[in-house]
Design an enzyme around this catalytic site. Structure first.
Site, mmCIF file in Angstrom:
data_model
loop_
_atom_site.group_PDB
_atom_site.id
_atom_site.type_symbol
_atom_site.label_atom_id
_atom_site.label_comp_id
_atom_site.label_asym_id
_atom_site.label_seq_id
_atom_site.Cartn_x
_atom_site.Cartn_y
_atom_site.Cartn_z
ATOM 1 N N CYS A 118 5.270 -2.031 13.707
ATOM 2 C CA CYS A 118 3.846 -1.884 14.040
ATOM 3 C C CYS A 118 3.423 -2.734 15.242
ATOM 4 O O CYS A 118 2.335 -2.538 15.786
ATOM 5 C CB CYS A 118 2.973 -2.217 12.837
ATOM 6 S SG CYS A 118 3.251 -1.102 11.457
ATOM 7 N N HIS A 157 -4.060 -3.799 15.658
ATOM 8 C CA HIS A 157 -3.277 -2.825 14.891
ATOM 9 C C HIS A 157 -4.090 -2.419 13.665
ATOM 10 O O HIS A 157 -4.728 -3.243 13.019
ATOM 11 C CB HIS A 157 -1.949 -3.457 14.469
ATOM 12 C CG HIS A 157 -1.201 -2.629 13.485
ATOM 13 N ND1 HIS A 157 -0.920 -1.300 13.699
ATOM 14 C CD2 HIS A 157 -0.698 -2.930 12.256
ATOM 15 C CE1 HIS A 157 -0.271 -0.818 12.652
ATOM 16 N NE2 HIS A 157 -0.124 -1.786 11.772
ATOM 17 N N ASN A 192 -2.546 4.173 8.898
ATOM 18 C CA ASN A 192 -1.686 3.307 9.707
ATOM 19 C C ASN A 192 -0.586 4.159 10.344
ATOM 20 O O ASN A 192 0.322 4.618 9.661
ATOM 21 C CB ASN A 192 -1.090 2.212 8.804
ATOM 22 C CG ASN A 192 -0.176 1.260 9.542
ATOM 23 O OD1 ASN A 192 0.168 1.478 10.699
ATOM 24 N ND2 ASN A 192 0.236 0.197 8.868
HETATM 25 N N1 COA Z 1 -3.921 3.619 -6.100
HETATM 26 C C1 COA Z 1 -4.313 2.988 -7.219
HETATM 27 N N2 COA Z 1 -3.836 1.788 -7.576
HETATM 28 C C2 COA Z 1 -2.942 1.211 -6.770
HETATM 29 C C3 COA Z 1 -2.486 1.814 -5.591
HETATM 30 C C4 COA Z 1 -3.006 3.068 -5.260
HETATM 31 N N3 COA Z 1 -2.654 3.738 -4.173
HETATM 32 N N4 COA Z 1 -1.601 1.014 -4.990
HETATM 33 C C5 COA Z 1 -1.495 -0.082 -5.760
HETATM 34 N N5 COA Z 1 -2.294 0.054 -6.839
HETATM 35 C C6 COA Z 1 -2.477 -0.881 -7.946
HETATM 36 C C7 COA Z 1 -1.341 -1.815 -8.119
HETATM 37 O O1 COA Z 1 -0.306 -1.248 -8.889
HETATM 38 C C8 COA Z 1 -1.996 -2.976 -8.844
HETATM 39 O O2 COA Z 1 -2.102 -2.642 -10.212
HETATM 40 P P1 COA Z 1 -1.887 -3.760 -11.342
HETATM 41 O O3 COA Z 1 -2.967 -4.777 -11.087
HETATM 42 O O4 COA Z 1 -2.048 -2.991 -12.588
HETATM 43 O O5 COA Z 1 -0.521 -4.320 -11.104
HETATM 44 C C9 COA Z 1 -3.411 -2.987 -8.272
HETATM 45 O O6 COA Z 1 -3.605 -1.702 -7.672
HETATM 46 C C10 COA Z 1 -3.641 -4.054 -7.235
HETATM 47 O O7 COA Z 1 -2.552 -4.018 -6.302
HETATM 48 P P2 COA Z 1 -2.509 -4.998 -5.097
HETATM 49 O O8 COA Z 1 -1.230 -4.807 -4.367
HETATM 50 O O9 COA Z 1 -2.862 -6.374 -5.569
HETATM 51 O O10 COA Z 1 -3.722 -4.427 -4.231
HETATM 52 P P3 COA Z 1 -4.320 -5.002 -2.906
HETATM 53 O O11 COA Z 1 -5.747 -5.235 -3.070
HETATM 54 O O12 COA Z 1 -3.473 -6.115 -2.359
HETATM 55 O O13 COA Z 1 -4.170 -3.767 -1.914
HETATM 56 C C11 COA Z 1 -2.765 -2.961 -0.171
HETATM 57 C C12 COA Z 1 -2.899 -3.245 -1.646
HETATM 58 C C13 COA Z 1 -1.384 -2.396 0.095
HETATM 59 C C14 COA Z 1 -3.827 -1.962 0.242
HETATM 60 C C15 COA Z 1 -2.983 -4.270 0.631
HETATM 61 O O14 COA Z 1 -2.186 -5.282 0.067
HETATM 62 C C16 COA Z 1 -2.631 -4.141 2.085
HETATM 63 O O15 COA Z 1 -3.309 -3.474 2.821
HETATM 64 N N6 COA Z 1 -1.573 -4.827 2.521
HETATM 65 C C17 COA Z 1 -1.130 -4.829 3.898
HETATM 66 C C18 COA Z 1 -0.617 -3.496 4.284
HETATM 67 C C19 COA Z 1 -0.154 -3.471 5.674
HETATM 68 O O16 COA Z 1 -0.802 -3.993 6.516
HETATM 69 N N7 COA Z 1 0.985 -2.882 5.919
HETATM 70 C C20 COA Z 1 1.552 -2.628 7.157
HETATM 71 C C21 COA Z 1 1.560 -3.776 8.031
HETATM 72 S S1 COA Z 1 2.125 -3.246 9.569
#
Ligand code: COA
Length: 318
Positions: free
Chosen positions: A112, A245, A275
């Site tokens: 990215c 980004h 993304n």
């Molecule tokens: N739909 C519903 N629930 C989901 C889900 C989805 N698509 N994806 C994850 N969950 C659930 C998880 O299983 C977790 O459940 P649990 O509490 O029962 O274990 C809960 O939601 C919370 O997950 P968590 O990972 O803590 O959520 P978050 O608030 O951190 O959001 C992301 C997850 C991925 C959106 C966030 O962490 C993020 O944006 N990270 C960076 C991503 C990124 O930038 N990537 C590329 C970089 S180049």
């Protein structure tokens, strides 16, 4: 010589997949995706539509905005993590697609952060006289490396391509003011693909530790923006546009808040495009140029972070 972005272009595949459509495939919901990421939809390449096809369309759009033919281009750098083939490069395919035969062509792999790394390569070519007009493209078909059963990752990504022309301009105040590039391979376990050509003979599928990547994303994109502005002899008060980004709208807002940059100065495209990895920044630049937000002389800061981990920032006077 100044390295000036003189044109932009972009291409998004016509197929749009909404959050509701994804909720039919995995256990998720439109509400969850919107609230946690700001994403509402993503564009997905059609069967047979490859990264080089997207890159070529974006390059053609950039040439159209420049108002000259491809024969003036003497270098092509494509940032991508999803090339059509291991070799030749996507850049070489774009060159052939444009019907030109002169100049360098190469792909850059920094996930990215790829577009910022690619800009630095093109900037180097211009500063050393290797090239005078370089197409710098970010192009991805992320849909091909997504595990469509994994709700943690499949909701986050999309396909697309953005292109700019970086041109040697003899004098003036416009152009690249500073670039910072960083990498820390120790964080490889946080984001990557399971497998690859020399390990599994496949492209592999994407894995990510979302919360950890989020934390690094906010901290590193904020600090690298500050460091790059300082290198350019500028301050946060000089920034007209933050075009980071686009991984998550919450992440972008947090970076802006940390830097005390007004939310109105952030270009955010993640809602409609998700993304698109190396393509997010040139796609956002193209939108902001076309809708008139980017004006000559504006100071634009473009921080990015991706697998590697890699991160970096380019500060440019538009
Ligand atoms: N739909 C519903 N629930 C989901 C889900 C989805 N698509 N994806 C994850 N969950 C659930 C998880 O299983 C977790 O459940 P649990 O509490 O029962 O274990 C809960 O939601 C919370 O997950 P968590 O990972 O803590 O959520 P978050 O608030 O951190 O959001 C992301 C997850 C991925 C959106 C966030 O962490 C993020 O944006 N990270 C960076 C991503 C990124 O930038 N990537 C590329 C970089 S180049």
């Amino acid at each position: 010589m100044q390295s000036v972005i003189t044109a932009t272009g972009s291409y998004l595949p016509s197929v749009i997949v909404t959050n509701d459509a994804l909720a039919l495939r995995v256990d998720t919901s439109d509400a969850w995706i919107r609230e946690r990421t700001g994403i509402t939809q993503r564009h997905i390449a059609a069967q047979g539509e490859q990264t080089s096809h997207l890159a070529l369309r974006a390059a053609q759009a950039a040439l159209e905005s420049a108002g000259y033919s491809a024969h003036k281009i003497d270098g092509i750098v494509v940032a991508t993590a999803t090339p059509d083939t291991t070799m030749p490069s996507v850049a070489a395919k774009v060159q052939a697609g444009l019907g030109i035969t002169k100049g360098a062509a190469l792909d850059v792999a920094a996930a990215c952060t790829g577009f910022i790394y690619a800009l630095s390569v093109a900037h180097g070519w211009i500063q050393t006289g290797i090239a005078t007009r370089v197409l710098v493209i970010g192009a991805e078909t992320m849909s091909r490396i997504i595990d469509w059963e994994d709700r943690n990752t499949c909701v986050l990504f999309g396909d697309g391509a953005g292109a700019v022309i970086l041109e040697a301009v003899p004098s003036g105040t416009r152009g690249i003011r500073a670039i910072t590039l960083e990498a820390a391979g120790e964080f490889a376990p946080l984001l990557g693909t399971h497998g690859g050509v020399s390990s599994t003979q496949t492209a592999g599928t994407l894995f990510m530790q979302g919360q950890e990547v989020f934390r690094h994303g906010v901290e590193k994109m904020a600090s690298v923006t500050l460091a790059t502005l300082e290198k350019a002899g500028l301050t946060l008060a000089d920034v007209d546009w933050l075009i980071p980004h686009q991984a998550n709208a919450r992440m972008i807002r947090m970076i802006a808040r940390q830097l005390k940059i007004a939310q109105e100065k952030c270009v955010i495209t993640v809602a409609e495009q998700a993304n698109t990895s190396a393509a997010t920044i040139p796609l956002a630049l193209d939108i902001a140029r076309r809708d008139g937000r980017l004006q000559p002389g504006n100071i634009v800061a473009m921080p990015a972070l991706g697998a590697g981990l890699t991160w970096g920032c380019c500060v440019i006077s538009w």
